[in-house]
Design a protein around this motif. Structure first.
Motif, PDB file in Angstrom:
ATOM      1  N   GLY A   1       0.815  -1.217   0.000  1.00  0.00           N
ATOM      2  CA  GLY A   1       0.000   0.000   0.000  1.00  0.00           C
ATOM      3  C   GLY A   1       0.841   1.256   0.000  1.00  0.00           C
ATOM      4  N   GLU A   2       1.848   1.276   0.843  1.00  0.00           N
ATOM      5  CA  GLU A   2       2.731   2.447   0.915  1.00  0.00           C
ATOM      6  C   GLU A   2       3.583   2.573  -0.344  1.00  0.00           C
ATOM      7  N   ALA A   3       4.177   1.467  -0.796  1.00  0.00           N
ATOM      8  CA  ALA A   3       5.057   1.513  -1.973  1.00  0.00           C
ATOM      9  C   ALA A   3       4.304   1.931  -3.231  1.00  0.00           C
ATOM     10  N   PHE A   4       3.058   1.474  -3.371  1.00  0.00           N
ATOM     11  CA  PHE A   4       2.262   1.783  -4.560  1.00  0.00           C
ATOM     12  C   PHE A   4       1.429   3.056  -4.373  1.00  0.00           C
ATOM     13  N   ALA A   5       1.512   3.658  -3.207  1.00  0.00           N
ATOM     14  CA  ALA A   5       0.726   4.847  -2.879  1.00  0.00           C
ATOM     15  C   ALA A   5      -0.759   4.588  -3.099  1.00  0.00           C
ATOM     16  N   CYS A   6      -1.216   3.418  -2.629  1.00  0.00           N
ATOM     17  CA  CYS A   6      -2.623   3.027  -2.739  1.00  0.00           C
ATOM     18  C   CYS A   6      -3.145   2.684  -1.348  1.00  0.00           C
ATOM     19  N   PRO A   7      -4.289   3.231  -0.979  1.00  0.00           N
ATOM     20  CA  PRO A   7      -4.868   2.877   0.317  1.00  0.00           C
ATOM     21  C   PRO A   7      -5.571   1.513   0.218  1.00  0.00           C
ATOM     22  N   ILE A   8      -4.859   0.456   0.559  1.00  0.00           N
ATOM     23  CA  ILE A   8      -5.440  -0.875   0.467  1.00  0.00           C
ATOM     24  C   ILE A   8      -5.497  -1.509   1.849  1.00  0.00           C
ATOM     25  N   ASP A   9      -6.352  -2.489   1.982  1.00  0.00           N
ATOM     26  CA  ASP A   9      -6.442  -3.270   3.207  1.00  0.00           C
ATOM     27  C   ASP A   9      -5.408  -4.392   3.101  1.00  0.00           C
ATOM     28  N   VAL A  10      -4.291  -4.225   3.772  1.00  0.00           N
ATOM     29  CA  VAL A  10      -3.191  -5.182   3.675  1.00  0.00           C
ATOM     30  C   VAL A  10      -3.623  -6.558   4.176  1.00  0.00           C
ATOM     31  N   ASP A  11      -4.476  -6.608   5.187  1.00  0.00           N
ATOM     32  CA  ASP A  11      -4.937  -7.898   5.700  1.00  0.00           C
ATOM     33  C   ASP A  11      -5.708  -8.670   4.628  1.00  0.00           C
ATOM     34  N   VAL A  12      -6.550  -7.975   3.878  1.00  0.00           N
ATOM     35  CA  VAL A  12      -7.300  -8.625   2.800  1.00  0.00           C
ATOM     36  C   VAL A  12      -6.346  -9.062   1.698  1.00  0.00           C
ATOM     37  N   LEU A  13      -5.403  -8.206   1.339  1.00  0.00           N
ATOM     38  CA  LEU A  13      -4.419  -8.557   0.314  1.00  0.00           C
ATOM     39  C   LEU A  13      -3.638  -9.799   0.726  1.00  0.00           C
ATOM     40  N   GLN A  14      -3.171  -9.843   1.963  1.00  0.00           N
ATOM     41  CA  GLN A  14      -2.427 -11.009   2.440  1.00  0.00           C
ATOM     42  C   GLN A  14      -3.287 -12.271   2.411  1.00  0.00           C
ATOM     43  N   LEU A  15      -4.522 -12.162   2.838  1.00  0.00           N
ATOM     44  CA  LEU A  15      -5.421 -13.317   2.838  1.00  0.00           C
ATOM     45  C   LEU A  15      -5.616 -13.853   1.429  1.00  0.00           C
ATOM     46  N   LEU A  16      -5.906 -12.967   0.476  1.00  0.00           N
ATOM     47  CA  LEU A  16      -6.176 -13.413  -0.894  1.00  0.00           C
ATOM     48  C   LEU A  16      -4.924 -14.004  -1.547  1.00  0.00           C
ATOM     49  N   ILE A  17      -3.780 -13.382  -1.340  1.00  0.00           N
ATOM     50  CA  ILE A  17      -2.547 -13.931  -1.909  1.00  0.00           C
ATOM     51  C   ILE A  17      -2.218 -15.276  -1.273  1.00  0.00           C
ATOM     52  N   THR A  18      -2.445 -15.411   0.025  1.00  0.00           N
ATOM     53  CA  THR A  18      -2.191 -16.687   0.699  1.00  0.00           C
ATOM     54  C   THR A  18      -3.105 -17.780   0.154  1.00  0.00           C
ATOM     55  N   GLU A  19      -4.375 -17.477  -0.017  1.00  0.00           N
ATOM     56  CA  GLU A  19      -5.319 -18.470  -0.557  1.00  0.00           C
ATOM     57  C   GLU A  19      -4.916 -18.897  -1.964  1.00  0.00           C
TER      58      GLU A  19
END
Length: 125
Positions: free
Chosen positions: A28-46
């Motif tokens: 989120g910080e590197a891409f300058a996008c306000p994202i939910d990191v927890d959701v991103l981690q969950l989806l990538i893990t799945e």
């Protein structure tokens, strides 16, 4: 200047999922996008776990900044097979919920194959 693309390639070893989760905490910080990191981690893990169960030798994660505050994340494996949206029984302990979770949390998602027997599942958030 924000990052616009990131590619992570790991061996298809379940222990690598933790490495991927740690790497995407700064997306989120590197891409300058306000994202939910927890959701991103969950989806990538799945998706990463699904890819590793497909007899893949490696798994790649591509994260690309789209227009505005959107990201496209693509998880690719070379194990063949095809992702299948299932409806497991509530007490079924054999998994099968990864794409249901993806369908519920991603803005849009899809899958595609390539000429090298690779399968990519992508989503946007």
């Amino acid at each position: 200047m924000p990052v616009t693309q990131l590619k992570i390639i790991v061996d298809a070893d379940p222990s690598a999922l933790g490495d991927i989760r740690r790497l995407v905490t700064c997306v989120g910080e590197a891409f300058a996008c306000p994202i939910d990191v927890d959701v991103l981690q969950l989806l990538i893990t799945e998706l990463g776990a699904n890819a590793m169960q497909a007899d893949s030798t490696s798994v790649s994660v591509d994260i690309t900044r789209l227009h505005g505050p959107s990201l496209r994340i693509a998880v690719r494996d070379d194990g063949g097979g095809w992702p299948e949206l299932k409806a497991p029984e509530p007490l079924d302990l054999n998994g099968g919920r990864g794409l249901l979770i993806l369908d519920a949390l991603a803005d849009v998602w899809g899958s595609e194959t390539d000429e090298d027997s690779g399968v990519t599942v992508w989503f946007e958030m």
